[in-house]
Motif scaffolding. Structure first.
Motif, short mmCIF file in Angstrom:
data_model
loop_
_atom_site.label_atom_id
_atom_site.label_comp_id
_atom_site.label_asym_id
_atom_site.label_seq_id
_atom_site.Cartn_x
_atom_site.Cartn_y
_atom_site.Cartn_z
N ALA A 89 0.83 -1.20 0.00
CA ALA A 89 0.00 0.00 0.00
C ALA A 89 0.87 1.26 0.00
CB ALA A 89 -0.92 0.00 1.22
N LEU A 90 1.94 1.24 0.79
CA LEU A 90 2.84 2.39 0.81
C LEU A 90 3.51 2.59 -0.54
CD1 LEU A 90 4.15 4.63 2.48
CD2 LEU A 90 5.91 2.98 3.18
N ALA A 91 3.90 1.47 -1.18
CA ALA A 91 4.51 1.57 -2.51
C ALA A 91 3.52 2.13 -3.52
CB ALA A 91 5.00 0.19 -2.95
N TRP A 92 2.26 1.73 -3.41
CA TRP A 92 1.25 2.26 -4.33
C TRP A 92 1.02 3.75 -4.10
CZ3 TRP A 92 -3.62 4.44 -3.65
CH2 TRP A 92 -4.40 4.55 -4.80
N LEU A 93 0.98 4.15 -2.82
CA LEU A 93 0.74 5.56 -2.50
C LEU A 93 1.89 6.46 -2.93
CD1 LEU A 93 -0.87 5.23 1.06
CD2 LEU A 93 -2.00 6.09 -0.99
N THR A 94 3.10 5.94 -2.90
CA THR A 94 4.27 6.75 -3.25
C THR A 94 4.68 6.62 -4.71
OG1 THR A 94 5.70 4.93 -2.46
CG2 THR A 94 5.17 6.71 -0.90
N ASP A 95 3.94 5.86 -5.48
CA ASP A 95 4.25 5.71 -6.90
C ASP A 95 3.86 7.00 -7.64
OD1 ASP A 95 4.67 4.98 -9.50
OD2 ASP A 95 3.44 3.17 -9.44
N PRO A 96 4.80 7.70 -8.25
CA PRO A 96 4.46 8.95 -8.95
C PRO A 96 3.41 8.78 -10.04
CG PRO A 96 6.84 8.72 -8.70
CD PRO A 96 6.23 7.41 -8.31
N ALA A 97 3.33 7.59 -10.63
CA ALA A 97 2.37 7.35 -11.70
C ALA A 97 0.93 7.48 -11.21
CB ALA A 97 2.60 5.98 -12.33
N ASN A 98 0.71 7.25 -9.92
CA ASN A 98 -0.65 7.32 -9.36
C ASN A 98 -1.05 8.75 -8.99
OD1 ASN A 98 -1.03 4.50 -9.50
ND2 ASN A 98 0.04 4.22 -7.55
N TRP A 99 -0.16 9.71 -9.15
CA TRP A 99 -0.44 11.09 -8.76
C TRP A 99 -0.58 12.02 -9.96
CZ3 TRP A 99 -1.40 12.68 -3.79
CH2 TRP A 99 -1.16 11.72 -2.79
N THR A 100 -0.51 11.48 -11.16
CA THR A 100 -0.64 12.32 -12.35
C THR A 100 -1.56 11.64 -13.35
OG1 THR A 100 1.34 11.27 -13.35
CG2 THR A 100 1.66 13.33 -12.12
N GLY A 101 -2.15 12.45 -14.24
CA GLY A 101 -2.98 11.92 -15.31
C GLY A 101 -4.41 11.66 -14.89
N ALA A 102 -5.15 11.09 -15.84
CA ALA A 102 -6.56 10.78 -15.58
C ALA A 102 -6.68 9.66 -14.56
CB ALA A 102 -7.24 10.38 -16.88
N GLY A 103 -7.64 9.80 -13.66
CA GLY A 103 -7.85 8.79 -12.64
C GLY A 103 -6.79 8.79 -11.56
N SER A 104 -6.04 9.88 -11.43
CA SER A 104 -4.98 9.95 -10.42
C SER A 104 -5.57 10.19 -9.04
CB SER A 104 -4.00 11.07 -10.77
OG SER A 104 -4.66 12.32 -10.76
N ILE A 105 -4.72 10.07 -8.03
CA ILE A 105 -5.17 10.26 -6.65
C ILE A 105 -5.73 11.67 -6.42
CG2 ILE A 105 -4.38 10.39 -4.25
CD1 ILE A 105 -2.52 8.03 -4.86
N PRO A 106 -5.05 12.75 -6.85
CA PRO A 106 -5.65 14.09 -6.65
C PRO A 106 -7.01 14.24 -7.32
CG PRO A 106 -3.33 14.29 -7.20
CD PRO A 106 -3.69 12.85 -7.41
N GLN A 107 -7.18 13.69 -8.52
CA GLN A 107 -8.46 13.79 -9.20
C GLN A 107 -9.55 13.07 -8.42
OE1 GLN A 107 -8.52 12.40 -13.29
NE2 GLN A 107 -10.74 12.12 -13.24
N ARG A 108 -9.22 11.87 -7.90
CA ARG A 108 -10.21 11.10 -7.15
C ARG A 108 -10.57 11.79 -5.84
NH1 ARG A 108 -12.45 8.23 -11.08
NH2 ARG A 108 -11.01 6.76 -12.07
N ILE A 109 -9.59 12.44 -5.21
CA ILE A 109 -9.87 13.17 -3.97
C ILE A 109 -10.84 14.33 -4.25
CG2 ILE A 109 -8.87 14.67 -2.20
CD1 ILE A 109 -6.38 12.91 -2.27
#
Length: 250
Positions: free
Chosen positions: A7-27
């Motif tokens: 879970a920590l690796a997923w949260l810190t993966d830069p790929a999950n913080w940019t683009g469509a469906g990213s963490i900021p967009q979902r928040i």
């Protein structure tokens, strides 16, 4: 332990913080649907609760309705409306509004009922109209409890808004359902942690708001009362009379 590392690796993966469906967009999506639901539910429940608390009428039916709405399973209600309205945000919004109404309604009428009736009678005695009593006396004094109801409803909305992803590609719940589908449990736990953190941050903001909602006069009275209690004698006074001297028991 490996699950938390994933879970920590997923949260810190830069790929999950940019683009469509990213963490900021979902928040942002999660906060947006939570805000919409809260506004709709508050527009229904707060005026009704204020009228019940002010007049003292209709409390028992309100309690019964609130209890009935609390007993409804949100996932079942969501599924029912999704089958009726189809895929989209309409069903989640309706289901979440039903979930949010009971705490908002209870907070509103409990807050108005908590106002000392002698204060309300004094306001009437000086010639204030009912609208003025509600707006200038009851509402300010009941505001901390009303905000408490809004706080409770908001936390329930944020926690349950994950179900919006059950019938639409929306919100933080999408990570949970996507992880479940692909058996990516690190993503599931990461999405759950994001919901928890978001709820804690919002709860902290409401806790501060609830503290600030206490009228200045009430805060001053409480401070004066606490100061008076602290400044009082800490030990009882000595009994007035003849002192007892050891060895002299006359």
């Amino acid at each position: 332990m490996n699950l938390f590392v994933d879970a920590l690796a997923w949260l810190t993966d830069p790929a999950n913080w940019t683009g469509a469906g990213s963490i900021p967009q979902r928040i942002i999506e999660h906060l947006w649907i939570s805000a919409v639901v809260l506004v709709i539910a508050a527009a229904i429940a707060l005026p009704l609760g204020g009228v019940i608390g002010h007049t003292g009428r209709g409390r028992e039916p309100a309690v019964m309705v609130s209890g009935g709405l609390r007993a409804l399973p949100t996932l079942g209600v969501l599924t029912l409306f999704a089958l009726w309205l189809g895929i989209g945000l309409q069903a989640p919004v309706i289901a979440l509004v039903i979930l949010a109404i009971p705490p908002l309604l209870a907070g509103a009428y409990a807050g108005f009922e908590s106002v000392d009736r002698r204060t309300v009678d004094a306001a009437r005695a000086v010639g204030m109209r009912e609208v003025q009593i509600v707006g200038k006396v009851e509402l300010p004094l009941s505001l901390p409890i009303v905000v408490g109801g809004i706080r409770s409803a908001t936390l329930q909305i944020i926690a349950t808004a994950t179900l919006a992803a059950y019938v639409s590609d929306f919100g933080l719940g999408r990570f949970i359902f996507a992880g479940l589908k692909t058996r990516d449990y690190g993503e599931m736990l990461g999405g759950s942690l994001l919901v928890i953190i978001l709820a804690l941050v919002v709860d902290g903001g409401f806790a501060l708001t609830q503290r600030l909602a206490v009228p200045a006069g009430v805060r001053a009275a409480r401070t004066a009362e606490n100061t008076e209690l602290r400044s009082g004698p800490t030990r009882p006074r000595a009994v007035v009379g003849r002192p007892i001297i050891e060895g002299n028991q006359e």
